[in-house]
Design an enzyme around this catalytic site. Sequence first.
Site, PDB file in Angstrom:
ATOM      1  N   ARG A 171      -1.268  15.071  10.956  1.00 41.80           N
ATOM      2  CA  ARG A 171      -1.050  16.218  10.062  1.00 41.80           C
ATOM      3  C   ARG A 171      -1.560  17.488  10.720  1.00 41.80           C
ATOM      4  NH1 ARG A 171      -3.582  14.609   4.617  1.00 41.80           N
ATOM      5  NH2 ARG A 171      -5.172  14.276   6.208  1.00 41.80           N
TER       6      ARG A 171
ATOM      7  N   VAL B 143      -3.271  -6.639   4.809  1.00 39.03           N
ATOM      8  CA  VAL B 143      -4.099  -7.443   3.893  1.00 39.03           C
ATOM      9  C   VAL B 143      -5.283  -8.017   4.661  1.00 39.03           C
ATOM     10  CG1 VAL B 143      -4.166  -9.412   2.309  1.00 39.03           C
ATOM     11  CG2 VAL B 143      -2.044  -8.128   2.588  1.00 39.03           C
TER      12      VAL B 143
ATOM     13  N   LYS C  99      -2.384  -5.955  -2.266  1.00 39.88           N
ATOM     14  CA  LYS C  99      -2.556  -7.074  -1.337  1.00 39.88           C
ATOM     15  C   LYS C  99      -2.098  -8.385  -1.992  1.00 39.88           C
ATOM     16  CE  LYS C  99      -6.318  -4.639   0.961  1.00 39.88           C
ATOM     17  NZ  LYS C  99      -7.756  -4.381   0.954  1.00 39.88           N
TER      18      LYS C  99
END
Length: 441
Positions: A46, A134, A207
Amino acid sequence: MTSPVRLALLGCGTVGSDVVRLLHEQSADLAARIGAPLEIAGIAVRRVGRDRGDLPVDPALFTTDPLGLIKRDDVDIVVEVVGGIEPARSWLVEALRAGKSVVTANKALLAEDGATLHDAAAEGGADLYYEASVAGAIPLLRPLRESLHGDRINRVTGIVNGTTNFILSAMDATGAGFAEALEEATELGYAEADPTADVEGFDAAAKAAILASLAFHTRVTAADVHREGITEVTAADVASAKAMGCTIKLLCIAARNTDPAGRESVSVRVHPAMIPLTHPLAGVGDAFNAVFVEAEAAGQLMFYGRGAGGAPTASAVLGDVVAVARNRLAGVHAASESAYADLAVRPMGEALTRYHISLDVADRPGVLEAVAGVFARQEVSIATVRQSPAGGGPAGRGSDAELVIVTHVAPDAALAATVRELRGLEIVRSVTSVLRVEGGA
Ligand code: NDP
Ligand code: HSE
């Protein structure tokens, strides 16, 4: 050696900067493992001017144009460690449709709209790998996606959020309340300034959706997951759990259910629950993650490790990068996502669970009968009942008593209705604690 495999890195924050570091430190080994060197073609961020310390990378590689970087002809693999739904989804769809393999840690996107990414990967003949999404460093998705494909998974129970595990572990160790433990987690850098996604269970629910999709070959989204966070867990709940030889964990539970007619479905939920101290997940403390898998032939499997942090997550990202780079050199891509089972996802009310209920009741004849009557009407079977003077001391509080009831397994809707009815009884002064019980306590 073959010409380099070139990466577009989208994001260079906590995870991305460690991906850059590991790529630099291990470049020779990675090249030997892949059969070609890995090179960073560009890094989209960014703020190009942001101070990135001593990151071992040419500053000229930074750009604020992710799409332009993805579209470059010299980019083979896109690594996305930005996060969020948009614009990440548009970037990854663009890359996959163009046949560029994607490695991402973006659990929010995969849980919200994984189908769009999987479809784009199939369309473009590209790989979509997301091990880091996850449980951070823990090799878990590849075992579910590949190693266990010859088996039938019946249940996945996990501690998949480090922040909440740290908070609950602190409450258990010190007797502190939720607010105090959250403050400690924030001071130590475990909890973010805005901890909502963690403490309200959104992170764990994302998750859970990813795990359930892989375990049951069914597309499960975050919206399908029943979610409760840990903000309502009290020091009294933790003490009740201890008295039962249990501890409280924020669990993600994805289970296969078979009805009497043999029809299969899945239930996917995230909520705090009591588990016995003898359960393998009970000893998972601090900010660690662990996932317990129950499969028909393999039996019980446990995956344990660091679920977050720059280096652990970058380890999982790089493992995926090596896999997709090798596939690319071999001119192949992994089999597309398998959702063939397409099982129905049951509402929470139909999930089978057990409750631990503490009641402050009037201590007079007929009370037990009235309480037991509520359970009977709701067809909930009581497993154990313990009565002691309210307040825990021998003197009690006047004519009150504490009743602790643990049920047998029943549909969650029947258990919730039982609690609602108990709250309405004149002889019940208050329902002081309601917790689900998992893991065969
Ligand atoms: P950070 O917030 O630390 O980093 C995000 C990066 O993305 C920054 O480099 C930022 O640029 C860049 N970025 C943000 N918006 C844009 C944009 N519009 N265009 C280009 N670049 C942008 O996030 P993390 O590294 O913590 O997390 C990244 C991903 O990894 C998320 O999906 C997260 O869920 C997942 N994840 C994170 C874990 C962790 O422990 N942190 C663990 C497991 C998964 P700039 O540097 O200029 O600000
Ligand atoms: N906030 C997450 C956690 C980071 O506490 O586990 C990893 O997804």
